[in-house]
Design a protein around this motif. Sequence first.
Motif, PDB file in Angstrom:
ATOM      1  N   ASP A  79       0.374   0.456  -3.579  1.00 55.74           N
ATOM      2  CA  ASP A  79       0.275  -0.476  -4.699  1.00 55.74           C
ATOM      3  C   ASP A  79       1.430  -1.480  -4.603  1.00 55.74           C
ATOM      4  N   PRO A  80       1.490  -2.477  -5.488  1.00 56.61           N
ATOM      5  CA  PRO A  80       2.542  -3.503  -5.396  1.00 56.61           C
ATOM      6  C   PRO A  80       3.973  -2.962  -5.470  1.00 56.61           C
ATOM      7  N   GLU A  81       4.151  -1.774  -6.038  1.00 59.04           N
ATOM      8  CA  GLU A  81       5.488  -1.178  -6.113  1.00 59.04           C
ATOM      9  C   GLU A  81       5.789  -0.305  -4.898  1.00 59.04           C
ATOM     10  N   ALA A  85      -1.361   4.880  -3.127  1.00 59.08           N
ATOM     11  CA  ALA A  85      -2.548   5.072  -3.957  1.00 59.08           C
ATOM     12  C   ALA A  85      -3.592   5.870  -3.186  1.00 59.08           C
ATOM     13  N   LEU A 108     -11.979   0.783  -5.067  1.00 55.56           N
ATOM     14  CA  LEU A 108     -10.854   0.813  -5.994  1.00 55.56           C
ATOM     15  C   LEU A 108     -11.334   0.237  -7.325  1.00 55.56           C
ATOM     16  N   LEU A 129      -6.834   6.949  -9.548  1.00 54.92           N
ATOM     17  CA  LEU A 129      -5.410   6.806  -9.802  1.00 54.92           C
ATOM     18  C   LEU A 129      -5.069   7.284 -11.205  1.00 54.92           C
ATOM     19  N   ALA A 133      -5.692   0.720 -11.510  1.00 54.98           N
ATOM     20  CA  ALA A 133      -5.320  -0.371 -10.592  1.00 54.98           C
ATOM     21  C   ALA A 133      -5.209  -1.698 -11.333  1.00 54.98           C
ATOM     22  N   ARG A 136      -1.808  -2.557 -12.188  1.00 58.29           N
ATOM     23  CA  ARG A 136      -0.854  -2.662 -11.071  1.00 58.29           C
ATOM     24  C   ARG A 136      -1.035  -4.021 -10.403  1.00 58.29           C
ATOM     25  N   TRP A 140      -1.123  -5.686  -2.889  1.00 61.15           N
ATOM     26  CA  TRP A 140      -1.389  -4.338  -2.385  1.00 61.15           C
ATOM     27  C   TRP A 140      -1.376  -4.392  -0.869  1.00 61.15           C
ATOM     28  N   TRP A 142      -2.790  -2.377   2.585  1.00 58.76           N
ATOM     29  CA  TRP A 142      -3.692  -1.372   3.159  1.00 58.76           C
ATOM     30  C   TRP A 142      -3.404  -1.300   4.645  1.00 58.76           C
ATOM     31  N   THR A 157      -4.306  -9.311  -3.257  1.00 62.28           N
ATOM     32  CA  THR A 157      -3.622  -9.457  -4.527  1.00 62.28           C
ATOM     33  C   THR A 157      -4.550  -9.176  -5.691  1.00 62.28           C
TER      34      THR A 157
END
Length: 160
Positions: A79-81, A85, A108, A129, A133, A136, A140, A142, A157
Amino acid sequence: MMLSLLLVSLAGWPGPAEAQRITMYSCADAQLESYGVNASAFHPVLCRGEFSATDPYLVLYAQVAPVTRETQIAIELLDPEGVPALSHAGVLTPVPASPTSFTFSYVLPLAADVGEVAKKLPFMSLILLGRPARERLGVWTWKLSLRPGSSATLRFTVKP
Protein backbone atom coordinates in the motif's frame (compact mmCIF):
# COMPACT_ATOMS: atom_id res chain seq x y z
CA MET A 1 40.58 -24.06 -34.22
CA MET A 2 39.69 -23.19 -37.81
CA LEU A 3 37.26 -26.10 -37.95
CA SER A 4 35.39 -24.86 -34.87
CA LEU A 5 35.19 -21.34 -36.29
CA LEU A 6 33.89 -22.75 -39.57
CA LEU A 7 31.25 -24.85 -37.77
CA VAL A 8 30.11 -21.89 -35.66
CA SER A 9 29.90 -19.62 -38.72
CA LEU A 10 27.91 -22.23 -40.69
CA ALA A 11 25.61 -23.44 -37.93
CA GLY A 12 25.43 -20.19 -35.97
CA TRP A 13 26.24 -19.63 -32.34
CA PRO A 14 23.73 -21.31 -30.05
CA GLY A 15 21.19 -18.69 -28.96
CA PRO A 16 20.09 -18.12 -25.39
CA ALA A 17 16.99 -19.81 -24.10
CA GLU A 18 13.90 -17.69 -24.65
CA ALA A 19 13.58 -15.24 -21.77
CA GLN A 20 10.49 -15.19 -19.62
CA ARG A 21 8.31 -12.13 -20.09
CA ILE A 22 6.31 -10.63 -17.25
CA THR A 23 3.29 -8.57 -18.29
CA MET A 24 1.44 -6.65 -15.58
CA TYR A 25 -1.71 -4.50 -15.66
CA SER A 26 -3.88 -2.55 -13.22
CA CYS A 27 -7.40 -2.30 -14.62
CA ALA A 28 -10.85 -1.04 -13.73
CA ASP A 29 -12.51 -4.31 -14.73
CA ALA A 30 -12.18 -7.77 -16.27
CA GLN A 31 -14.33 -9.34 -18.95
CA LEU A 32 -15.20 -13.03 -19.15
CA GLU A 33 -14.56 -14.54 -22.57
CA SER A 34 -15.93 -17.98 -23.41
CA TYR A 35 -14.05 -20.37 -25.68
CA GLY A 36 -16.63 -23.16 -25.70
CA VAL A 37 -17.55 -25.90 -23.26
CA ASN A 38 -15.51 -25.66 -20.03
CA ALA A 39 -13.14 -23.09 -21.52
CA SER A 40 -13.23 -19.44 -20.52
CA ALA A 41 -10.92 -16.76 -19.18
CA PHE A 42 -11.09 -13.30 -17.68
CA HIS A 43 -9.24 -10.58 -19.59
CA PRO A 44 -8.36 -7.15 -18.20
CA VAL A 45 -10.20 -4.10 -19.56
CA LEU A 46 -9.94 -0.36 -18.94
CA CYS A 47 -6.31 -0.61 -17.82
CA ARG A 48 -4.69 2.52 -16.46
CA GLY A 49 -2.46 3.87 -13.73
CA GLU A 50 -4.95 5.94 -11.71
CA PHE A 51 -8.15 4.94 -9.95
CA SER A 52 -10.69 6.73 -7.82
CA ALA A 53 -11.54 5.52 -4.33
CA THR A 54 -15.16 5.60 -5.59
CA ASP A 55 -14.43 2.99 -8.30
CA PRO A 56 -16.00 -0.34 -7.29
CA TYR A 57 -12.71 -2.28 -7.47
CA LEU A 58 -9.56 -2.70 -9.48
CA VAL A 59 -8.12 -5.80 -11.11
CA LEU A 60 -4.43 -6.67 -10.92
CA TYR A 61 -3.47 -8.99 -13.76
CA ALA A 62 -0.10 -10.57 -14.56
CA GLN A 63 1.12 -13.13 -17.04
CA VAL A 64 4.46 -14.95 -17.08
CA ALA A 65 5.48 -16.69 -20.31
CA PRO A 66 7.12 -18.82 -21.50
CA VAL A 67 8.02 -20.93 -18.50
CA THR A 68 10.13 -23.91 -19.57
CA ARG A 69 11.50 -25.06 -16.21
CA GLU A 70 10.47 -25.00 -12.58
CA THR A 71 10.59 -21.38 -11.42
CA GLN A 72 10.03 -19.81 -8.01
CA ILE A 73 7.65 -16.85 -7.95
CA ALA A 74 7.02 -14.14 -5.37
CA ILE A 75 4.12 -11.68 -5.65
CA GLU A 76 3.76 -8.68 -3.36
CA LEU A 77 1.37 -5.72 -3.21
CA LEU A 78 2.37 -2.79 -1.01
CA ASP A 79 0.00 0.00 0.00
CA PRO A 80 1.14 3.67 -0.15
CA GLU A 81 2.67 3.37 3.34
CA GLY A 82 4.73 0.31 2.29
CA VAL A 83 2.53 -2.11 4.26
CA PRO A 84 2.06 -5.48 2.51
CA ALA A 85 -1.54 -5.93 1.33
CA LEU A 86 -0.74 -9.19 -0.45
CA SER A 87 2.19 -11.56 -0.25
CA HIS A 88 2.29 -14.83 -2.15
CA ALA A 89 5.13 -17.22 -3.01
CA GLY A 90 5.14 -20.48 -4.88
CA VAL A 91 6.61 -22.53 -7.69
CA LEU A 92 5.61 -22.46 -11.35
CA THR A 93 5.86 -25.94 -12.86
CA PRO A 94 5.46 -26.01 -16.64
CA VAL A 95 3.92 -28.78 -18.70
CA PRO A 96 6.84 -31.14 -19.52
CA ALA A 97 8.54 -30.34 -22.86
CA SER A 98 6.14 -27.46 -23.54
CA PRO A 99 6.55 -23.74 -22.80
CA THR A 100 3.73 -22.82 -20.42
CA SER A 101 2.01 -19.52 -19.67
CA PHE A 102 0.86 -18.64 -16.13
CA THR A 103 -1.74 -15.97 -15.40
CA PHE A 104 -2.47 -14.35 -12.03
CA SER A 105 -5.44 -12.10 -11.33
CA TYR A 106 -6.42 -10.40 -8.10
CA VAL A 107 -9.27 -8.05 -7.26
CA LEU A 108 -8.77 -5.16 -4.86
CA PRO A 109 -12.19 -3.90 -3.68
CA LEU A 110 -12.45 -0.13 -3.41
CA ALA A 111 -16.02 1.22 -3.05
CA ALA A 112 -17.88 -2.06 -3.72
CA ASP A 113 -18.90 -4.54 -1.07
CA VAL A 114 -16.64 -7.61 -0.96
CA GLY A 115 -19.62 -9.93 -1.51
CA GLU A 116 -20.65 -8.03 -4.66
CA VAL A 117 -17.13 -8.25 -6.05
CA ALA A 118 -16.95 -11.99 -5.32
CA LYS A 119 -20.23 -12.53 -7.23
CA LYS A 120 -19.12 -10.48 -10.24
CA LEU A 121 -15.61 -11.96 -10.49
CA PRO A 122 -15.91 -15.40 -8.85
CA PHE A 123 -12.74 -16.91 -10.31
CA MET A 124 -10.39 -14.16 -9.18
CA SER A 125 -8.62 -13.98 -5.85
CA LEU A 126 -9.96 -11.24 -3.60
CA ILE A 127 -7.48 -9.13 -1.67
CA LEU A 128 -9.07 -8.73 1.76
CA LEU A 129 -7.73 -5.98 3.99
CA GLY A 130 -8.40 -4.93 7.56
CA ARG A 131 -8.50 -1.26 6.58
CA PRO A 132 -10.22 -0.78 3.18
CA ALA A 133 -8.12 0.11 0.14
CA ARG A 134 -10.34 3.17 -0.52
CA GLU A 135 -8.88 4.63 2.70
CA ARG A 136 -5.29 4.03 1.57
CA LEU A 137 -4.84 6.85 -0.92
CA GLY A 138 -1.61 7.26 -2.86
CA VAL A 139 0.76 5.17 -4.93
CA TRP A 140 0.53 1.37 -4.57
CA THR A 141 3.36 -0.93 -5.67
CA TRP A 142 2.80 -4.37 -7.17
CA LYS A 143 5.89 -6.59 -7.58
CA LEU A 144 6.43 -9.94 -9.23
CA SER A 145 9.81 -11.74 -9.01
CA LEU A 146 10.97 -14.96 -10.66
CA ARG A 147 13.93 -17.10 -9.64
CA PRO A 148 15.61 -17.92 -11.90
CA GLY A 149 14.42 -15.08 -14.05
CA SER A 150 13.55 -11.44 -13.91
CA SER A 151 11.27 -9.22 -11.89
CA ALA A 152 8.76 -6.50 -12.69
CA THR A 153 7.10 -3.69 -10.76
CA LEU A 154 3.87 -1.85 -11.52
CA ARG A 155 2.74 1.26 -9.69
CA PHE A 156 -0.79 2.64 -9.66
CA THR A 157 -2.50 5.43 -7.75
CA VAL A 158 -5.73 5.46 -5.77
CA LYS A 159 -7.07 9.04 -5.50
CA PRO A 160 -10.03 10.50 -3.59
